[in-house]
Design a protein around this motif. Sequence first.
Motif, PDB file in Angstrom:
ATOM      1  N   THR A 293      -0.133   3.395  -6.527  1.00  0.00           N
ATOM      2  CA  THR A 293       0.909   3.369  -7.476  1.00  0.00           C
ATOM      3  C   THR A 293       2.418   3.353  -7.126  1.00  0.00           C
ATOM      4  O   THR A 293       3.407   3.224  -7.720  1.00  0.00           O
ATOM      5  N   ASN A 294       2.406   3.390  -5.652  1.00  0.00           N
ATOM      6  CA  ASN A 294       3.930   3.256  -4.968  1.00  0.00           C
ATOM      7  C   ASN A 294       4.246   1.639  -5.051  1.00  0.00           C
ATOM      8  O   ASN A 294       5.149   1.583  -4.779  1.00  0.00           O
ATOM      9  N   TYR A 295       3.438   0.962  -5.286  1.00  0.00           N
ATOM     10  CA  TYR A 295       3.730  -0.456  -5.181  1.00  0.00           C
ATOM     11  C   TYR A 295       3.921  -1.173  -6.686  1.00  0.00           C
ATOM     12  O   TYR A 295       4.267  -2.376  -6.749  1.00  0.00           O
ATOM     13  N   ALA A 296       4.069  -0.319  -7.753  1.00  0.00           N
ATOM     14  CA  ALA A 296       4.548  -0.594  -8.936  1.00  0.00           C
ATOM     15  C   ALA A 296       6.156  -1.074  -8.785  1.00  0.00           C
ATOM     16  O   ALA A 296       6.941  -0.432  -8.360  1.00  0.00           O
ATOM     17  N   ASN A 297       6.413  -2.357  -9.594  1.00  0.00           N
ATOM     18  CA  ASN A 297       7.868  -2.829  -9.493  1.00  0.00           C
ATOM     19  C   ASN A 297       8.426  -3.044  -8.221  1.00  0.00           C
ATOM     20  O   ASN A 297       9.486  -3.007  -7.936  1.00  0.00           O
ATOM     21  N   ASN A 298       7.474  -3.078  -7.216  1.00  0.00           N
ATOM     22  CA  ASN A 298       7.787  -3.367  -5.635  1.00  0.00           C
ATOM     23  C   ASN A 298       7.624  -4.777  -5.291  1.00  0.00           C
ATOM     24  O   ASN A 298       6.806  -5.439  -5.236  1.00  0.00           O
TER      25      ASN A 298
END
Length: 476
Positions: A293-298
Amino acid sequence: MGNLFKRMNRKEDPSVYEEKDAKMKRTLTTKDFLALGVGTIVSTAIFTLPGIVAANYAGPAVTISFLLAAIVAGLVALSYAEMASAMPFAGSAYSWINVIFGEFWGWVAGWALLAEYFIAVSFVAAGLSANFRGLIEPLGLKLPTYLSNPVSAKGGLVDIITVIVILIVMFLITRGDEQTSTIENILVILKVLAVIVFVVVGATSIHFANYVPFIPAHTVNADGTSFGGFSGVYAGVSVIFLSYIGFDSIAANSAEAKDPQKTMPRGIIGSLAIAVTLFVAVSLVLVGMFKYTNYANNAEPVGWALRQAGHPFIASGVQIVAVVGMFTALIGMMMAGSRLIYSFGRDGMLPKFLGKVDKKRNLPINAIITMTAISVVIGAFLTFTFLSQLISAGTLIAFMFVSVGIYPLRKREGKDINMPGFKEPFYPVMPALGFIASLLVFWGLDSEAKLYALVWFVIGMVIYFVYGMNHHKRNQ
Protein backbone atom coordinates in the motif's frame (compact mmCIF):
# COMPACT_ATOMS: atom_id res chain seq x y z
CA MET A 1 -13.93 -6.78 -55.91
CA GLY A 2 -12.20 -10.07 -56.65
CA ASN A 3 -9.16 -8.20 -57.99
CA LEU A 4 -9.09 -6.05 -54.85
CA PHE A 5 -8.92 -9.07 -52.56
CA LYS A 6 -6.31 -10.65 -54.80
CA ARG A 7 -4.07 -7.60 -54.46
CA MET A 8 -4.63 -7.39 -50.68
CA ASN A 9 -3.58 -11.02 -50.20
CA ARG A 10 -0.69 -11.06 -52.67
CA LYS A 11 2.41 -12.40 -50.90
CA GLU A 12 5.87 -10.86 -51.19
CA ASP A 13 8.67 -13.01 -52.60
CA PRO A 14 11.23 -13.42 -49.77
CA SER A 15 14.09 -13.14 -52.26
CA VAL A 16 12.96 -9.56 -52.99
CA TYR A 17 13.48 -8.58 -49.35
CA GLU A 18 16.84 -10.34 -49.27
CA GLU A 19 17.96 -8.28 -52.26
CA LYS A 20 16.61 -4.98 -50.93
CA ASP A 21 18.06 -5.44 -47.45
CA ALA A 22 21.47 -6.45 -48.82
CA LYS A 23 22.36 -2.74 -48.66
CA MET A 24 22.19 -2.91 -44.87
CA LYS A 25 25.51 -3.70 -43.19
CA ARG A 26 25.51 -6.91 -41.12
CA THR A 27 27.51 -5.98 -38.03
CA LEU A 28 25.37 -6.97 -35.02
CA THR A 29 26.38 -10.03 -32.97
CA THR A 30 24.58 -12.06 -30.30
CA LYS A 31 26.17 -9.86 -27.63
CA ASP A 32 24.82 -6.75 -29.36
CA PHE A 33 21.32 -8.22 -29.62
CA LEU A 34 21.32 -9.28 -25.98
CA ALA A 35 22.27 -5.71 -25.01
CA LEU A 36 19.66 -4.28 -27.38
CA GLY A 37 16.94 -6.57 -26.01
CA VAL A 38 17.79 -6.21 -22.32
CA GLY A 39 18.30 -2.47 -22.78
CA THR A 40 14.86 -2.08 -24.35
CA ILE A 41 12.94 -4.41 -22.02
CA VAL A 42 14.64 -3.47 -18.73
CA SER A 43 13.80 0.21 -18.89
CA THR A 44 11.50 2.69 -17.17
CA ALA A 45 9.03 -0.06 -16.30
CA ILE A 46 11.31 -2.02 -13.97
CA PHE A 47 11.79 1.04 -11.75
CA THR A 48 8.08 1.95 -11.63
CA LEU A 49 5.64 -0.84 -12.53
CA PRO A 50 6.39 -3.35 -9.72
CA GLY A 51 5.21 -0.84 -7.09
CA ILE A 52 2.31 0.53 -9.13
CA VAL A 53 0.89 -2.91 -9.99
CA ALA A 54 1.35 -4.15 -6.42
CA ALA A 55 -0.55 -1.17 -5.00
CA ASN A 56 -3.31 -1.00 -7.59
CA TYR A 57 -3.94 -4.59 -8.68
CA ALA A 58 -2.10 -7.57 -7.22
CA GLY A 59 -0.50 -6.82 -3.85
CA PRO A 60 2.52 -9.09 -3.16
CA ALA A 61 1.23 -11.34 -5.99
CA VAL A 62 2.68 -8.78 -8.42
CA THR A 63 5.44 -11.36 -8.79
CA ILE A 64 2.87 -13.84 -10.16
CA SER A 65 1.63 -11.17 -12.59
CA PHE A 66 5.20 -10.67 -13.84
CA LEU A 67 5.69 -14.43 -14.23
CA LEU A 68 2.41 -14.92 -16.13
CA ALA A 69 3.20 -11.97 -18.42
CA ALA A 70 6.64 -13.49 -18.98
CA ILE A 71 5.11 -16.86 -19.95
CA VAL A 72 2.94 -15.13 -22.57
CA ALA A 73 5.92 -13.17 -23.88
CA GLY A 74 8.01 -16.34 -23.88
CA LEU A 75 5.48 -18.24 -26.00
CA VAL A 76 5.48 -15.44 -28.57
CA ALA A 77 9.27 -15.06 -28.38
CA LEU A 78 9.66 -18.67 -29.57
CA SER A 79 7.61 -17.86 -32.68
CA TYR A 80 9.59 -14.66 -33.14
CA ALA A 81 12.86 -16.58 -32.92
CA GLU A 82 11.87 -19.00 -35.68
CA MET A 83 10.51 -16.22 -37.91
CA ALA A 84 13.62 -14.07 -37.46
CA SER A 85 15.91 -17.02 -38.11
CA ALA A 86 14.07 -18.02 -41.30
CA MET A 87 13.48 -14.46 -42.58
CA PRO A 88 16.12 -12.01 -41.26
CA PHE A 89 14.52 -8.98 -42.91
CA ALA A 90 14.17 -5.41 -41.67
CA GLY A 91 10.70 -4.61 -40.34
CA SER A 92 10.14 -7.80 -38.31
CA ALA A 93 6.44 -8.76 -38.20
CA TYR A 94 5.52 -6.40 -41.07
CA SER A 95 7.91 -8.09 -43.50
CA TRP A 96 7.23 -11.61 -42.24
CA ILE A 97 3.45 -11.32 -42.50
CA ASN A 98 3.84 -9.78 -45.96
CA VAL A 99 5.61 -12.96 -47.04
CA ILE A 100 3.36 -15.38 -45.15
CA PHE A 101 -0.15 -13.90 -45.43
CA GLY A 102 0.05 -11.05 -47.93
CA GLU A 103 0.32 -7.30 -48.38
CA PHE A 104 -2.76 -6.15 -46.46
CA TRP A 105 -2.11 -8.32 -43.40
CA GLY A 106 1.54 -7.27 -43.34
CA TRP A 107 0.43 -3.64 -43.30
CA VAL A 108 -1.98 -4.32 -40.40
CA ALA A 109 0.77 -5.97 -38.32
CA GLY A 110 3.33 -3.30 -39.19
CA TRP A 111 0.93 -0.43 -38.54
CA ALA A 112 0.10 -1.91 -35.13
CA LEU A 113 3.81 -2.09 -34.26
CA LEU A 114 4.40 1.47 -35.44
CA ALA A 115 2.04 2.72 -32.72
CA GLU A 116 4.18 0.89 -30.18
CA TYR A 117 7.41 2.51 -31.35
CA PHE A 118 6.13 6.08 -31.63
CA ILE A 119 4.46 6.01 -28.23
CA ALA A 120 7.20 4.00 -26.51
CA VAL A 121 9.96 6.40 -27.61
CA SER A 122 7.92 9.40 -26.47
CA PHE A 123 6.88 7.68 -23.23
CA VAL A 124 10.43 6.70 -22.22
CA ALA A 125 11.88 10.08 -23.22
CA ALA A 126 9.29 11.92 -21.15
CA GLY A 127 9.95 9.53 -18.24
CA LEU A 128 13.67 10.21 -18.52
CA SER A 129 12.94 13.95 -18.56
CA ALA A 130 10.83 13.73 -15.39
CA ASN A 131 13.46 11.66 -13.54
CA PHE A 132 16.29 13.94 -14.68
CA ARG A 133 14.43 17.04 -13.50
CA GLY A 134 13.78 15.28 -10.18
CA LEU A 135 17.53 14.68 -9.76
CA ILE A 136 18.65 18.25 -10.54
CA GLU A 137 15.96 20.10 -8.58
CA PRO A 138 17.63 19.41 -5.16
CA LEU A 139 20.70 21.14 -6.63
CA GLY A 140 18.67 24.30 -7.16
CA LEU A 141 18.30 23.71 -10.89
CA LYS A 142 14.66 23.95 -11.84
CA LEU A 143 13.32 24.52 -15.33
CA PRO A 144 10.37 26.89 -15.75
CA THR A 145 6.97 25.24 -16.21
CA TYR A 146 6.72 26.20 -19.87
CA LEU A 147 9.94 24.25 -20.62
CA SER A 148 8.98 21.25 -18.46
CA ASN A 149 5.52 20.40 -19.78
CA PRO A 150 3.90 19.94 -23.20
CA VAL A 151 1.78 22.71 -24.66
CA SER A 152 -1.43 20.85 -23.81
CA ALA A 153 -0.59 20.87 -20.08
CA LYS A 154 -1.40 23.89 -17.92
CA GLY A 155 1.34 26.49 -18.27
CA GLY A 156 3.34 24.26 -20.59
CA LEU A 157 4.90 24.97 -23.98
CA VAL A 158 7.43 22.22 -24.63
CA ASP A 159 9.21 19.52 -22.62
CA ILE A 160 12.67 20.67 -23.69
CA ILE A 161 14.52 17.78 -22.02
CA THR A 162 12.45 15.28 -24.02
CA VAL A 163 13.38 17.09 -27.23
CA ILE A 164 17.08 17.12 -26.37
CA VAL A 165 17.09 13.45 -25.32
CA ILE A 166 15.43 12.25 -28.54
CA LEU A 167 17.83 14.35 -30.65
CA ILE A 168 20.83 12.91 -28.78
CA VAL A 169 19.59 9.38 -29.48
CA MET A 170 19.11 10.26 -33.16
CA PHE A 171 22.69 11.52 -33.28
CA LEU A 172 23.96 8.29 -31.73
CA ILE A 173 22.14 5.91 -34.06
CA THR A 174 23.13 7.88 -37.18
CA ARG A 175 26.80 7.34 -36.29
CA GLY A 176 26.47 3.69 -37.28
CA ASP A 177 25.50 0.40 -35.65
CA GLU A 178 28.99 -0.46 -34.38
CA GLN A 179 29.40 2.78 -32.40
CA THR A 180 25.79 2.65 -31.22
CA SER A 181 26.19 -0.96 -30.08
CA THR A 182 29.29 -0.12 -28.05
CA ILE A 183 27.47 2.65 -26.18
CA GLU A 184 24.39 0.42 -25.80
CA ASN A 185 26.44 -2.44 -24.32
CA ILE A 186 28.12 -0.18 -21.73
CA LEU A 187 24.83 1.43 -20.64
CA VAL A 188 23.07 -1.94 -20.37
CA ILE A 189 25.82 -3.30 -18.10
CA LEU A 190 25.52 -0.25 -15.84
CA LYS A 191 21.73 -0.54 -15.72
CA VAL A 192 21.78 -4.25 -14.88
CA LEU A 193 24.34 -3.57 -12.15
CA ALA A 194 22.02 -0.89 -10.70
CA VAL A 195 19.15 -3.38 -10.62
CA ILE A 196 21.36 -5.99 -8.94
CA VAL A 197 22.51 -3.42 -6.35
CA PHE A 198 18.89 -2.67 -5.50
CA VAL A 199 18.03 -6.37 -5.18
CA VAL A 200 21.05 -7.13 -2.96
CA VAL A 201 20.73 -4.05 -0.72
CA GLY A 202 16.93 -4.19 -0.62
CA ALA A 203 16.98 -7.88 0.36
CA THR A 204 18.61 -6.92 3.67
CA SER A 205 15.48 -4.94 4.57
CA ILE A 206 12.84 -7.54 3.71
CA HIS A 207 10.10 -8.15 6.30
CA PHE A 208 8.34 -11.41 5.54
CA ALA A 209 5.12 -10.16 7.14
CA ASN A 210 4.74 -7.90 4.11
CA TYR A 211 4.15 -11.00 1.95
CA VAL A 212 1.07 -12.03 3.94
CA PRO A 213 -1.46 -12.50 2.47
CA PHE A 214 0.47 -13.10 -0.74
CA ILE A 215 -2.73 -12.89 -2.81
CA PRO A 216 -5.05 -10.38 -1.10
CA ALA A 217 -8.82 -10.94 -1.12
CA HIS A 218 -10.58 -9.64 -4.20
CA THR A 219 -12.03 -6.13 -4.03
CA VAL A 220 -12.98 -3.48 -6.59
CA ASN A 221 -11.01 -0.23 -6.85
CA ALA A 222 -12.73 3.15 -7.01
CA ASP A 223 -12.19 3.29 -10.78
CA GLY A 224 -13.88 -0.09 -11.26
CA THR A 225 -10.73 -2.14 -11.77
CA SER A 226 -10.02 -5.32 -9.83
CA PHE A 227 -7.67 -5.63 -6.88
CA GLY A 228 -6.57 -8.93 -5.37
CA GLY A 229 -7.61 -12.47 -6.16
CA PHE A 230 -7.19 -13.94 -9.65
CA SER A 231 -8.90 -10.90 -11.20
CA GLY A 232 -6.32 -8.55 -9.71
CA VAL A 233 -3.41 -10.73 -10.82
CA TYR A 234 -4.92 -10.92 -14.33
CA ALA A 235 -5.41 -7.14 -14.47
CA GLY A 236 -1.77 -6.78 -13.43
CA VAL A 237 -0.65 -9.00 -16.31
CA SER A 238 -2.27 -6.69 -18.88
CA VAL A 239 -0.58 -3.64 -17.35
CA ILE A 240 2.79 -5.34 -16.94
CA PHE A 241 2.89 -6.90 -20.41
CA LEU A 242 4.24 -3.71 -22.00
CA SER A 243 7.43 -4.34 -19.98
CA TYR A 244 8.31 -7.39 -22.06
CA ILE A 245 7.55 -6.27 -25.61
CA GLY A 246 11.04 -4.95 -26.29
CA PHE A 247 12.26 -8.17 -27.89
CA ASP A 248 10.51 -7.06 -31.07
CA SER A 249 13.22 -4.40 -31.36
CA ILE A 250 15.74 -7.21 -31.88
CA ALA A 251 13.74 -8.75 -34.72
CA ALA A 252 13.32 -5.35 -36.40
CA ASN A 253 17.11 -5.21 -36.86
CA SER A 254 17.40 -8.69 -38.40
CA ALA A 255 18.80 -7.28 -41.66
CA GLU A 256 21.88 -6.07 -39.77
CA ALA A 257 22.63 -9.33 -37.93
CA LYS A 258 25.74 -11.43 -38.41
CA ASP A 259 24.81 -15.10 -38.91
CA PRO A 260 21.09 -14.34 -38.23
CA GLN A 261 20.08 -18.02 -38.10
CA LYS A 262 21.94 -18.23 -34.79
CA THR A 263 22.19 -14.68 -33.45
CA MET A 264 18.48 -13.85 -33.74
CA PRO A 265 17.09 -16.75 -31.63
CA ARG A 266 19.85 -16.33 -29.06
CA GLY A 267 19.25 -12.58 -28.80
CA ILE A 268 15.45 -12.82 -28.57
CA ILE A 269 15.19 -15.71 -26.11
CA GLY A 270 18.29 -14.76 -24.10
CA SER A 271 17.31 -11.14 -23.54
CA LEU A 272 13.81 -12.14 -22.44
CA ALA A 273 15.19 -14.70 -19.97
CA ILE A 274 17.52 -12.10 -18.40
CA ALA A 275 14.74 -9.52 -18.23
CA VAL A 276 12.28 -11.92 -16.55
CA THR A 277 14.82 -12.77 -13.86
CA LEU A 278 15.44 -9.10 -13.10
CA PHE A 279 11.75 -8.12 -13.09
CA VAL A 280 10.75 -10.94 -10.74
CA ALA A 281 13.67 -10.21 -8.39
CA VAL A 282 12.86 -6.48 -8.20
CA SER A 283 9.14 -7.04 -7.60
CA LEU A 284 9.78 -9.69 -4.92
CA VAL A 285 12.24 -7.48 -3.02
CA LEU A 286 10.15 -4.32 -3.39
CA VAL A 287 6.97 -5.74 -1.84
CA GLY A 288 9.05 -7.43 0.85
CA MET A 289 10.70 -4.18 1.96
CA PHE A 290 7.44 -2.29 2.62
CA LYS A 291 3.75 -3.13 2.54
CA TYR A 292 2.43 -2.78 -1.01
CA THR A 293 0.00 0.00 0.00
CA ASN A 294 3.00 2.32 0.44
CA TYR A 295 3.59 2.30 -3.31
CA ALA A 296 0.21 3.79 -4.26
CA ASN A 297 0.69 6.86 -6.49
CA ASN A 298 4.47 6.48 -6.10
CA ALA A 299 6.26 7.22 -9.39
CA GLU A 300 9.67 6.11 -8.07
CA PRO A 301 9.08 3.12 -5.78
CA VAL A 302 12.62 1.74 -6.08
CA GLY A 303 14.33 4.97 -5.04
CA TRP A 304 11.71 5.63 -2.36
CA ALA A 305 12.12 2.16 -0.82
CA LEU A 306 15.92 2.50 -0.63
CA ARG A 307 15.69 5.93 1.01
CA GLN A 308 13.09 4.77 3.53
CA ALA A 309 15.29 1.77 4.36
CA GLY A 310 18.19 4.10 5.19
CA HIS A 311 20.18 4.00 1.95
CA PRO A 312 19.84 7.52 0.47
CA PHE A 313 23.18 7.53 -1.38
CA ILE A 314 22.54 4.14 -2.95
CA ALA A 315 19.04 5.35 -3.90
CA SER A 316 20.52 8.37 -5.70
CA GLY A 317 23.12 6.23 -7.42
CA VAL A 318 20.54 3.73 -8.64
CA GLN A 319 18.31 6.54 -9.92
CA ILE A 320 21.15 8.26 -11.74
CA VAL A 321 22.08 5.01 -13.49
CA ALA A 322 18.39 4.39 -14.20
CA VAL A 323 18.09 7.77 -15.93
CA VAL A 324 21.22 7.18 -18.00
CA GLY A 325 20.12 3.61 -18.67
CA MET A 326 16.84 4.79 -20.18
CA PHE A 327 18.92 5.80 -23.19
CA THR A 328 19.30 2.09 -23.97
CA ALA A 329 15.55 1.67 -24.36
CA LEU A 330 15.38 4.79 -26.53
CA ILE A 331 18.21 3.51 -28.73
CA GLY A 332 16.48 0.15 -29.17
CA MET A 333 13.04 1.63 -29.91
CA MET A 334 14.40 4.31 -32.25
CA MET A 335 16.43 1.76 -34.19
CA ALA A 336 13.51 -0.65 -34.46
CA GLY A 337 10.96 2.02 -35.34
CA SER A 338 13.18 3.56 -38.02
CA ARG A 339 13.76 0.11 -39.60
CA LEU A 340 10.01 -0.42 -39.73
CA ILE A 341 9.48 2.96 -41.41
CA TYR A 342 12.31 2.09 -43.81
CA SER A 343 10.50 -1.17 -44.64
CA PHE A 344 7.29 0.71 -45.46
CA GLY A 345 9.23 3.04 -47.76
CA ARG A 346 11.18 0.14 -49.27
CA ASP A 347 7.90 -1.44 -50.40
CA GLY A 348 6.23 1.83 -51.47
CA MET A 349 3.57 1.58 -48.73
CA LEU A 350 4.77 5.01 -47.56
CA PRO A 351 6.75 7.57 -49.63
CA LYS A 352 9.79 5.94 -51.28
CA PHE A 353 12.35 8.36 -49.82
CA LEU A 354 11.81 6.60 -46.47
CA GLY A 355 13.19 3.39 -47.99
CA LYS A 356 16.50 4.94 -49.07
CA VAL A 357 19.74 3.73 -47.49
CA ASP A 358 22.62 6.19 -47.06
CA LYS A 359 25.53 4.92 -49.18
CA LYS A 360 28.28 6.09 -46.81
CA ARG A 361 26.85 4.76 -43.56
CA ASN A 362 24.56 2.01 -44.90
CA LEU A 363 21.76 3.33 -42.68
CA PRO A 364 18.16 4.41 -43.42
CA ILE A 365 18.83 8.05 -42.49
CA ASN A 366 15.53 9.41 -43.86
CA ALA A 367 13.57 6.87 -41.81
CA ILE A 368 15.59 7.74 -38.68
CA ILE A 369 14.90 11.47 -39.14
CA THR A 370 11.18 10.81 -39.66
CA MET A 371 11.02 8.60 -36.56
CA THR A 372 12.76 11.36 -34.58
CA ALA A 373 10.48 14.14 -35.80
CA ILE A 374 7.23 12.32 -34.99
CA SER A 375 8.51 11.15 -31.60
CA VAL A 376 9.49 14.73 -30.71
CA VAL A 377 6.00 15.97 -31.58
CA ILE A 378 4.30 13.27 -29.51
CA GLY A 379 6.65 13.42 -26.53
CA ALA A 380 7.35 17.13 -26.32
CA PHE A 381 4.17 18.80 -27.47
CA LEU A 382 1.29 16.38 -26.84
CA THR A 383 -0.12 14.63 -23.78
CA PHE A 384 0.02 10.94 -24.56
CA THR A 385 -1.03 9.28 -21.29
CA PHE A 386 -4.35 8.28 -22.83
CA LEU A 387 -2.43 6.49 -25.61
CA SER A 388 0.06 4.63 -23.42
CA GLN A 389 -1.81 1.32 -23.45
CA LEU A 390 -1.61 1.37 -27.25
CA ILE A 391 1.95 0.18 -26.69
CA SER A 392 0.53 -3.12 -25.49
CA ALA A 393 -2.56 -3.17 -27.74
CA GLY A 394 -0.70 -2.66 -31.00
CA THR A 395 2.05 -5.10 -30.12
CA LEU A 396 -0.38 -7.83 -29.05
CA ILE A 397 -2.07 -7.65 -32.47
CA ALA A 398 1.30 -8.19 -34.16
CA PHE A 399 2.11 -11.01 -31.69
CA MET A 400 -1.07 -12.86 -32.64
CA PHE A 401 -0.19 -12.62 -36.34
CA VAL A 402 3.33 -13.95 -35.75
CA SER A 403 2.08 -16.85 -33.62
CA VAL A 404 -0.39 -18.16 -36.22
CA GLY A 405 2.10 -17.37 -38.98
CA ILE A 406 4.29 -20.28 -37.87
CA TYR A 407 1.85 -22.76 -39.47
CA PRO A 408 2.15 -21.52 -43.09
CA LEU A 409 5.86 -20.81 -42.50
CA ARG A 410 6.59 -24.47 -41.73
CA LYS A 411 5.17 -25.50 -45.11
CA ARG A 412 7.60 -23.21 -46.94
CA GLU A 413 10.80 -23.70 -44.92
CA GLY A 414 13.54 -25.23 -47.02
CA LYS A 415 11.65 -24.28 -50.20
CA ASP A 416 11.27 -20.59 -51.06
CA ILE A 417 12.12 -19.62 -47.44
CA ASN A 418 15.42 -20.53 -45.80
CA MET A 419 15.51 -23.38 -43.31
CA PRO A 420 15.80 -21.63 -39.91
CA GLY A 421 18.57 -22.32 -37.43
CA PHE A 422 15.91 -22.49 -34.69
CA LYS A 423 12.49 -24.14 -34.70
CA GLU A 424 9.79 -23.56 -32.13
CA PRO A 425 9.47 -26.68 -29.94
CA PHE A 426 6.26 -28.69 -29.39
CA TYR A 427 4.82 -27.70 -32.75
CA PRO A 428 1.87 -27.39 -33.49
CA VAL A 429 0.76 -26.76 -29.88
CA MET A 430 3.09 -23.91 -28.89
CA PRO A 431 2.13 -21.40 -31.62
CA ALA A 432 -1.56 -21.89 -30.76
CA LEU A 433 -0.81 -21.28 -27.08
CA GLY A 434 1.06 -18.10 -28.00
CA PHE A 435 -1.93 -16.83 -29.98
CA ILE A 436 -4.45 -17.67 -27.25
CA ALA A 437 -2.28 -16.18 -24.50
CA SER A 438 -1.81 -12.93 -26.46
CA LEU A 439 -5.54 -12.74 -27.12
CA LEU A 440 -6.28 -13.17 -23.39
CA VAL A 441 -3.88 -10.36 -22.46
CA PHE A 442 -5.40 -8.13 -25.15
CA TRP A 443 -8.86 -8.90 -23.78
CA GLY A 444 -7.67 -7.80 -20.34
CA LEU A 445 -6.82 -4.28 -21.55
CA ASP A 446 -9.34 -1.61 -20.61
CA SER A 447 -12.04 -0.56 -23.07
CA GLU A 448 -10.35 2.77 -23.84
CA ALA A 449 -7.18 1.02 -24.98
CA LYS A 450 -9.20 -1.18 -27.33
CA LEU A 451 -11.05 1.86 -28.66
CA TYR A 452 -7.82 3.77 -29.35
CA ALA A 453 -6.39 0.67 -31.05
CA LEU A 454 -9.47 0.64 -33.29
CA VAL A 455 -9.01 4.35 -34.15
CA TRP A 456 -5.33 3.77 -35.00
CA PHE A 457 -6.37 0.77 -37.12
CA VAL A 458 -8.94 2.87 -39.05
CA ILE A 459 -6.30 5.54 -39.76
CA GLY A 460 -4.00 2.79 -41.04
CA MET A 461 -6.72 1.41 -43.31
CA VAL A 462 -7.30 4.85 -44.84
CA ILE A 463 -3.57 5.23 -45.57
CA TYR A 464 -3.41 1.72 -47.04
CA PHE A 465 -6.37 2.05 -49.41
CA VAL A 466 -5.68 5.68 -50.40
CA TYR A 467 -1.88 5.49 -50.73
CA GLY A 468 -0.18 2.18 -49.92
CA MET A 469 -2.19 -0.10 -52.20
CA ASN A 470 -1.72 2.20 -55.19
CA HIS A 471 1.98 2.85 -54.62
CA HIS A 472 3.19 -0.61 -53.62
CA LYS A 473 6.04 -1.52 -55.96
CA ARG A 474 4.29 -4.72 -57.07
CA ASN A 475 1.28 -2.71 -58.21
CA GLN A 476 3.15 -0.23 -60.38
